[in-house]
Design a protein around this motif. Structure first.
Motif, short mmCIF file in Angstrom:
data_model
loop_
_atom_site.label_atom_id
_atom_site.label_comp_id
_atom_site.label_asym_id
_atom_site.label_seq_id
_atom_site.Cartn_x
_atom_site.Cartn_y
_atom_site.Cartn_z
N UNK A 179 0.80 -1.22 0.00
CA UNK A 179 0.00 0.00 0.00
C UNK A 179 0.84 1.28 0.00
N UNK A 180 2.13 1.15 0.29
CA UNK A 180 2.99 2.34 0.26
C UNK A 180 3.21 2.81 -1.16
N UNK A 181 3.47 4.11 -1.29
CA UNK A 181 3.89 4.62 -2.60
C UNK A 181 5.21 3.93 -2.99
N UNK A 182 5.41 3.74 -4.27
CA UNK A 182 6.57 2.95 -4.69
C UNK A 182 7.89 3.59 -4.28
N UNK A 183 7.89 4.92 -4.19
CA UNK A 183 9.16 5.57 -3.84
C UNK A 183 9.17 6.09 -2.40
N UNK A 184 8.26 5.59 -1.59
CA UNK A 184 8.23 6.07 -0.19
C UNK A 184 9.48 5.59 0.54
N UNK A 185 10.03 6.49 1.36
CA UNK A 185 11.21 6.09 2.14
C UNK A 185 10.81 5.87 3.60
N UNK A 186 11.58 5.01 4.27
CA UNK A 186 11.33 4.71 5.68
C UNK A 186 12.50 5.24 6.50
N UNK A 187 12.13 6.01 7.54
CA UNK A 187 13.16 6.62 8.40
C UNK A 187 12.93 6.21 9.86
N UNK A 188 14.00 6.26 10.62
CA UNK A 188 13.90 5.94 12.05
C UNK A 188 15.09 6.62 12.74
#
Lengths: 314, 422
Positions: A253-262
């Motif tokens: 369900x995420x956008x294909x270019x979504x990035x994940x940060x932490x």
């Protein structure tokens, strides 16, 4: 609230231009970090005191390296084994260290507002490296820097911050930083750790995980503290992971270019799994690299003396 | 026989609600005449030209820190600050060390104050031994020794059964239970009001319900037992509404507001940064709460205005915000800040002095508080002088005031405490 122009205790008072200036400078700093000889002597002869009244590995090391890459000397102070345990007050400790002549103070403290309190009482610049549940401005800036690096801009983006919002100094600085740009901020987390009154900020509150993540260009995960369970804020880490983590979820369900940060450290299998942290969408390790570059830019901005040319040309 | 005549002043009559240019005659500490008569030379003349002559301010909520915390304040400095602020009488909370839960502490406080010939001190004794919320103090003996009411102060009685019995037992001696209303579980580690500003400052919040829930419980207990309940420093709109409801039902409840809650909001705290002189409990609330407090003052829901004078030394307050103790001083700013309520048309002058002088005496069931023949003479004479309040003016040992630097209007000229002119 800190002295304007002297300190960096909050992202609140900075203008969009101030932020962009630091991010642009950080871009140059990052280039220095990629050189075989990672040292420019623009802060040679300067001393930076890293005062960590609360344990920290990442942030302390990051500030320490940032100072060293710029040629400054550092003294590192941590609360354990110090006079704090002998009952010396915060102000007294800082004044004693100040008497030894540092040019800037980088400070982390478990009490919200502590760097603001110190900034008003010392003549040298104070950088807030995290104060209680209030702010973590350098982390906010490195997050902005990382998003801009991947997306080319901070305008027109949808950013979601999820997790333990109300106790997160990272979330507050993120919101203050992002709000200077044309971003749409969404918050997601259990009601028990959401701001009781969210009205000071222009943000949306997502009701479901899907709603929180599906349109986001960047997902900024926050760390949940295990103590929150004892404080009645969450029933269990397992339940939190199920409803508020990304571990073991289909991320279609995420956008294909979504990035994940932490901001780290990650609670494995809670916010994220190892596959996600080491995976394609994750920019977590680049955040760490960018942290050094952004902190170099912060230190240079506060105590550098017009030798910017050396940075871009040398 | 000491004979005092206060002449040429504007006398504030709180019972008739009027202000009249008259002379006031006091003999042996009692008001003997209020008239236009000119005093002959048997009277000591006190000129009150351009001044108001008001019933003596009775601040029924102060902390004098003596015995035990004399580095913050003692009975001498506290009462000097009171005199300078135009305050003729104070009621002092029992959170001393040792706690005022036994007659020797009560007697110590009274004797020390009497020997000073300053403002009068009325001790409030603890409800429970050591303010621990478990066993009742010897209320009868304490009342005989001079305690005017009972309060566990900042450590509110958590157990409802203990509160019920306290209300019943104190009523035998016609003394009020004076309650700082706070559910400590709800307020938790909060340090400022929970709301907009706690979000912005990243400080743990104290929800308004921590106060309101406890008030609701205690007015129900007062109604059930018939015991007199006085509610301390009401700070929220919800609290005002609950007390108004309780009074309508005939529950024997009275209430006070602290002057700082009538003057400042959490926005002022935000503007001041993490300044611990804006940290008190209950915390500064919102504009909406202040408006509700004003309405409560005007319609009689709130009976008294107090300081909650809470001295804390620089070393106590010059620390991290969450580490600093709650509380600010107020004895020398009570009068000018209260007069703002008159200037802003919240209260008339007679109404204001009903809250500052007359009602506190009624609540504590002791004489005085009105300029009327036969009453003991407690008189505050003041004018509307304008000045800037500076730290150097503070007579308290502690200087923890958020009002330093404020431009104030209204200054004590002299006070009369029975036969003493101060």
């Amino acid at each position: 609230m800190g002295v304007p122009g002297k300190d960096l205790v909050s992202l609140g008072p900075l203008s969009r231009e101030d932020v962009e200036e630091i991010l642009d400078l950080a871009t140059e700093m990052k280039k220095i970090m990629q050189r075989p000889v990672k040292k420019v002597p623009v802060l040679r002869g300067k001393v930076i005191a890293n005062l960590f009244f609360e344990p920290s590995t990442r942030t302390r090391t990051s500030f320490d390296l940032a100072a060293k890459y710029l040629g400054a000397d550092t003294i590192n102070f941590s609360a354990s084994g110090s006079s704090i345990s002998k009952g010396e007050t915060l102000l007294d400790t800082v004044k004693n260290i100040l008497a030894m002549g540092p040019d800037a103070i980088v400070m982390r403290h478990k009490s919200s507002g502590a760097p603001f309190f110190i900034a008003e009482r010392v003549p040298v610049p104070v950088v807030n490296a995290g104060d209680g549940i209030n702010e973590h401005p350098s982390q906010g800036l490195l997050n902005l820097f990382t998003i801009r690096e991947y997306k080319g801009t901070l305008d027109g983006l949808k950013i979601t911050i999820m997790g333990d919002i109300s106790h997160s100094r990272v979330a507050r600085s993120d919101i203050l930083g992002l709000s200077k740009f044309d971003t749409e901020i969404t918050l997601f987390g259990p009601r028990t750790v959401m701001f009781h009154d969210v009205s000071p900020y222009k943000v949306k509150i997502a009701k479901t995980l899907e709603e929180a993540v599906k349109d986001a260009d960047a997902l900024m995960m926050l760390r949940i503290q295990r103590e929150r369970q004892a404080a009645l804020l969450i029933p269990s880490i397992r339940e939190y992971a199920r409803f508020y983590g990304l571990s073991h979820r289909k991320l279609d369900m995420l956008k294909s270019d979504a990035i994940i940060m932490h901001p780290g450290p990650v609670n494995w299998e809670v916010e994220l799994t190892q596959e996600l942290v080491y995976g394609d969408r994750s920019v977590i390790f680049n955040q760490v690299t960018n942290g050094v570059a952004v902190r170099m830019a912060i230190l240079y901005t506060l105590i550098g003396e017009g030798k910017y040319e050396e940075i871009s040309s040398s | 026989m000491k004979k005092l005549a206060v002449v040429n002043g504007k006398i504030i009559d709180v019972e008739k609600g009027s202000i009249l240019q008259k002379n006031l005659f006091i003999e042996d500490g009692k008001i003997v005449e209020v008239s236009e008569k000119e005093p002959d030379n048997s009277w000591e003349i006190l000129d009150a030209s351009d001044c108001y002559v008001a019933p003596g301010i009775f601040d029924m909520h102060v902390h004098l820190r003596d015995p035990g915390y004399e580095y913050k304040e003692d009975i001498n400095t506290g009462l000097r600050a009171a005199v300078e602020g135009g305050v003729t009488r104070v009621a002092a909370m029992p959170n001393t060390n040792p706690v005022n839960d036994n007659i020797s502490v009560t007697e110590y406080m009274i004797e020390k104050a009497e020997a000073l010939f300053l403002a009068e001190l009325y001790p409030i004794a603890a409800i429970t031994m050591g303010q621990k919320g478990e066993t009742l103090t010897e209320m009868g003996l304490l009342a005989e020794a001079g305690a005017v009411g009972f309060s566990d102060d900042g450590l509110p009685v958590e157990n409802a059964e203990v509160m019920r019995r306290a209300l019943e037992y104190a009523s035998l001696f016609d003394k009020p239970i004076i309650a700082h209303e706070e559910d400590k579980n709800l307020s938790g580690d909060g340090v400022i009001n929970e709301g907009r500003i706690s979000t912005l400052m990243g400080l743990p919040g104290i929800p308004s319900t921590a106060e309101e829930a406890m008030i609701a419980r205690d007015v129900l207990l007062a109604g059930y037992t018939g015991g007199k309940l006085h509610i301390c420093h009401v700070s929220t709109k919800g609290s005002v509404e609950i007390i108004r409801w309780a009074k309508k039902r005939g529950i024997p409840v009275t209430a006070e507001a602290a002057i700082h809650h009538l003057t400042l909001t959490e926005e002022d705290l935000y503007k001041a940064g993490y300044n611990t002189n804006f940290k008190m409990n209950p915390p500064l609330r919102t504009e909406e709460d202040i408006d509700a407090l004003y309405k409560g003052l005007a319609d009689g829901t709130i009976d008294a205005i107090v300081t909650d004078h809470a001295p804390h030394s620089k070393s106590d307050k010059e620390v991290e915000f969450d580490k600093a103790p709650f509380g600010i001083i107020g004895l020398q700013t009570l009068l000018p800040l209260s007069l703002r309520l008159w200037k802003e048309n919240i209260l008339t002058l007679p109404e204001l002095f009903k809250k500052l002088a007359y009602n506190p005496a009624r609540i504590l069931n002791i004489p005085g508080g009105s300029i009327k023949v036969g009453e003991p003479a407690y008189i505050t004479v003041f004018n509307m002088e304008k000045y800037t309040f500076t730290e150097g003016m503070i007579l308290s040992k502690s200087k923890n005031s958020p009002f330093i630097g404020w431009k104030l209007e209204g200054k004590k000229k002299f006070i009369i405490v029975k036969d003493k002119v101060l």
